[in-house]
Design a protein around this motif. Structure first.
Motif, mmCIF file in Angstrom:
data_model
loop_
_atom_site.group_PDB
_atom_site.id
_atom_site.type_symbol
_atom_site.label_atom_id
_atom_site.label_comp_id
_atom_site.label_asym_id
_atom_site.label_seq_id
_atom_site.Cartn_x
_atom_site.Cartn_y
_atom_site.Cartn_z
ATOM 1 N N LYS A 185 -25.736 10.093 56.167
ATOM 2 C CA LYS A 185 -25.652 10.762 57.470
ATOM 3 C C LYS A 185 -24.939 12.101 57.353
ATOM 4 O O LYS A 185 -24.191 12.345 56.396
ATOM 5 N N ASP A 196 -23.370 2.852 39.839
ATOM 6 C CA ASP A 196 -22.947 4.219 40.189
ATOM 7 C C ASP A 196 -21.440 4.410 40.017
ATOM 8 O O ASP A 196 -20.980 5.525 39.748
ATOM 9 N N GLY A 248 -18.606 9.477 47.894
ATOM 10 C CA GLY A 248 -17.322 10.024 48.343
ATOM 11 C C GLY A 248 -17.445 11.501 48.669
ATOM 12 O O GLY A 248 -16.553 12.289 48.376
ATOM 13 N N GLY A 253 -21.562 9.744 53.992
ATOM 14 C CA GLY A 253 -21.666 8.353 54.436
ATOM 15 C C GLY A 253 -22.055 7.354 53.358
ATOM 16 O O GLY A 253 -22.690 6.337 53.658
ATOM 17 N N SER A 254 -21.643 7.614 52.109
ATOM 18 C CA SER A 254 -22.027 6.662 51.039
ATOM 19 C C SER A 254 -21.414 5.284 51.291
ATOM 20 O O SER A 254 -22.063 4.252 51.095
ATOM 21 N N SER A 255 -20.157 5.251 51.778
ATOM 22 C CA SER A 255 -19.514 3.939 51.983
ATOM 23 C C SER A 255 -20.232 3.154 53.076
ATOM 24 O O SER A 255 -20.436 1.946 52.950
ATOM 25 N N ARG A 294 -12.687 13.251 46.873
ATOM 26 C CA ARG A 294 -11.691 12.932 47.888
ATOM 27 C C ARG A 294 -11.986 11.558 48.432
ATOM 28 O O ARG A 294 -13.041 10.994 48.150
ATOM 29 N N THR A 311 -12.117 9.196 51.961
ATOM 30 C CA THR A 311 -12.056 9.196 53.427
ATOM 31 C C THR A 311 -10.820 8.445 53.906
ATOM 32 O O THR A 311 -10.143 8.862 54.852
HETATM 33 N N1 LIG Z 1 -23.237 4.034 45.108
HETATM 34 C C1 LIG Z 1 -22.102 3.356 45.288
HETATM 35 N N2 LIG Z 1 -21.838 2.257 44.544
HETATM 36 C C2 LIG Z 1 -20.703 1.581 44.764
HETATM 37 N N3 LIG Z 1 -19.742 1.882 45.662
HETATM 38 C C3 LIG Z 1 -19.946 2.953 46.416
HETATM 39 C C4 LIG Z 1 -21.128 3.744 46.280
HETATM 40 N N4 LIG Z 1 -21.070 4.725 47.196
HETATM 41 C C5 LIG Z 1 -19.906 4.578 47.855
HETATM 42 N N5 LIG Z 1 -19.218 3.517 47.398
HETATM 43 C C6 LIG Z 1 -17.904 3.071 47.901
HETATM 44 O O1 LIG Z 1 -17.502 3.971 48.921
HETATM 45 C C7 LIG Z 1 -16.321 4.725 48.512
HETATM 46 C C8 LIG Z 1 -16.450 6.159 48.988
HETATM 47 O O2 LIG Z 1 -16.388 6.141 50.392
HETATM 48 P P1 LIG Z 1 -15.763 7.304 51.254
HETATM 49 O O3 LIG Z 1 -15.785 6.826 52.653
HETATM 50 O O4 LIG Z 1 -14.484 7.779 50.686
HETATM 51 O O5 LIG Z 1 -16.804 8.524 51.089
HETATM 52 P P2 LIG Z 1 -18.194 8.779 51.815
HETATM 53 O O6 LIG Z 1 -18.568 7.583 52.595
HETATM 54 O O7 LIG Z 1 -19.158 9.246 50.800
HETATM 55 O O8 LIG Z 1 -17.871 10.007 52.767
HETATM 56 P P3 LIG Z 1 -17.630 10.005 54.382
HETATM 57 O O9 LIG Z 1 -16.911 8.754 54.692
HETATM 58 O O10 LIG Z 1 -16.787 11.213 54.641
HETATM 59 O O11 LIG Z 1 -18.977 10.126 54.960
HETATM 60 C C9 LIG Z 1 -16.301 4.589 47.001
HETATM 61 O O12 LIG Z 1 -14.982 4.713 46.495
HETATM 62 C C10 LIG Z 1 -16.851 3.162 46.809
HETATM 63 O O13 LIG Z 1 -15.874 2.189 47.091
#
Ligand SMILES: Nc1ncnc2c1ncn2[C@@H]1O[C@H](COP(=O)(O)OP(=O)(O)OP(=O)(O)O)[C@@H](O)[C@H]1O
Ligand SMILES: C[C@@](O)(CCO)CC(=O)[O-]
Ligand SMILES: [Mg+2]
Length: 417
Positions: free
Chosen positions: A12, A56, A140, A144-146, A239, A241
């Motif tokens: 997102k 990943d 990260g 919105g990966s998490s 970084r 979140t």
């Molecule tokens: N492909 C993946 N495989 C495994 N764990 C993941 C993966 N993508 C995200 N994560 C988990 O989500 C965490 C990152 O989430 P974080 O909320 O910090 O960043 P984000 O979701 O990318 O950004 P935002 O919340 O600002 O949209 C990672 O440390 C891990 O725990």
């Protein structure tokens, strides 16, 4: 339960309202359906284990089903966890903390907690399964990966438990279930999410979002969300979140009289921004860019920018390209630049080249909106392609290869949304 099956969820982009959304202010965001997380559920080699494979982040873990026995015996805590889905159950989390004590303080702890919390709540009886997750989203980075991880885990486990049959399109109540459980997954990873990221990863499209005081959420789809010309820039600056959100919380506590009005202003900005996006035309386009600039300034004042993000803002302003703000939690990660009307393709290419060659950033120009979470249940799974699909769930497989085989809408797999 029949395996293999596949699920997926998009990333997102928050247009207006990151951070303030946590404080019950309105926000607006859209899915990036071309950047997705995929999860395949397969039989595990050992019928008594539950296996998690996250190539990943280089994390693989097997739990013998007996290891969950202590948590599963606490039926009262589990019942409470399944009923009160606005909060994580402190009792279940405590039991799982003991189970994951070997992972404590590692990068993997939150991912393991997210997986095991959803597992014990949604499909605790099932064993002999392997969950493999692979994403084309930068991790990260603010996209919105998490949340996409939480959504694919919640959807897969609700399907395993029979709560989501996936016999036709996913119904609104099935998506609501995914949204509810993925919010708890986000809580495991992030602490105090607003719920906007998992909502967009679940429902897709563009949403106007507001968290209410009682913890429920108010979600409206922005029906006529326009394709605003923009460049997304990934600074590659890592970084978390969780850390950024908790830094803002400390600032609110230290300076409530100063910071609360900033959060209110961000909410007002999101309301006006959503109105403009709903009826974008020549007359209000400039105002949209103005709001982007103001929103970024307010985010800077909360301390969630980064010199690396300021470079994108600096370049976009000095090249006269458009208005830039950070998107997501900030602190590095991604920014979005909404382009001025009349910006030529040549100017955009120069801007992108500058960011890529001078700073090593990655730029994307992708459509916003589009489908949310989806599933290919076992009966529609192309078993003849299993070998090729499984091979995608490895480290360092390029996104293009994953897209070519799995991307909904672009391949002939039978995704159900
Ligand atoms: N492909 C993946 N495989 C495994 N764990 C993941 C993966 N993508 C995200 N994560 C988990 O989500 C965490 C990152 O989430 P974080 O909320 O910090 O960043 P984000 O979701 O990318 O950004 P935002 O919340 O600002 O949209 C990672 O440390 C891990 O725990
Ligand atoms: C920073 C934040 O507002 C957005 C992260 O994408 C946190 C949240 O809303 O959960
Ligand atoms: Mg996140």
């Amino acid at each position: 339960m029949s395996v293999p099956f596949l699920v997926s969820a998009p990333g997102k982009v928050i247009i207006f309202g990151e951070h303030s959304a946590v404080y019950n202010e309105p926000a607006v965001a859209a899915s990036v359906s071309a950047l997705r997380t995929y999860l395949i559920v397969l039989p595990a080699e050992d019928p008594n284990v539950v296996e998690l494979d996250f190539p990943d982040i280089n994390f693989n873990h097997k739990w013998h089903h007996e290891e969950f026995e202590k948590v599963l015996r606490d039926k009262e805590a589990l019942e409470e966890a399944r009923h009160n889905t606005l909060q994580l159950s402190a009792r279940v989390v405590k039991e799982l903390e003991t189970l994951h004590s070997d992972l404590n303080k590692t990068l993997y702890y939150c991912a393991a907690l997210c997986f095991s919390y959803l597992y014990v709540c949604l499909c605790p009886e099932v064993k002999g399964l392997k969950f493999m997750v692979k994403s084309t989203l930068p991790i990260g980075a603010g996209l919105g990966s998490s949340a996409s991880i939480s959504v694919v885990l919640a959807l897969s486990m609700a399907h395993i438990s029979g709560l989501i049959k996936a016999e036709g399109e996913l119904s609104l109540s099935e998506k609501k279930l995914v949204n509810t459980w993925s919010f708890l997954g986000e809580k495991c990873i992030q602490g105090t999410p607003s719920g906007i990221d998992n909502a967009v990863a679940t429902y897709g499209n563009a949403v106007s979002f507001k968290r209410e005081m009682d913890g429920t959420t108010n979600l409206e789809f922005v029906e006529s969300f326009p394709q605003v010309p923009m460049v997304l820039t990934y600074t590659k600056i890592p970084r978390s979140t969780k850390t950024l959100v908790s830094n803002v919380r400390e600032l609110v506590v230290r300076q409530p009289n100063v910071v609360k009005p900033i959060l209110t202003a961000m909410g007002q900005l999101a309301i006006r921004g959503t109105e403009i996006l709903d009826s974008l035309d020549e007359s209000n386009y400039q105002e949209l860019l103005e709001l982007v600039r103001v929103n970024h300034g307010l985010l800077v004042s909360l301390g969630v920018s980064h010199p690396g993000l300021e470079l994108v803002r600096f370049e976009s302003e000095s090249m006269g390209i458009g208005s830039t703000k950070l998107t997501g939690a900030g602190g590095g990660g991604c920014s979005l630049t909404i382009l001025h009307k009349g910006t030529t393709q040549e100017q955009v290419q120069l801007f992108k080249k500058k960011l890529e060659s001078s700073y090593g950033y990655k730029t994307f120009q992708t459509d916003l909106g589009g489908i949310g979470c989806g599933i290919i249940p076992h009966k529609a799974f192309p078993l003849e392609k299993l070998h090729d699909i499984e091979a995608l769930f490895k480290q360092d497989v390029p996104n293009e290869k994953i897209d070519a085989i799995l991307l909904p809408g672009k391949t002939n797999l039978h995704w159900i949304y």
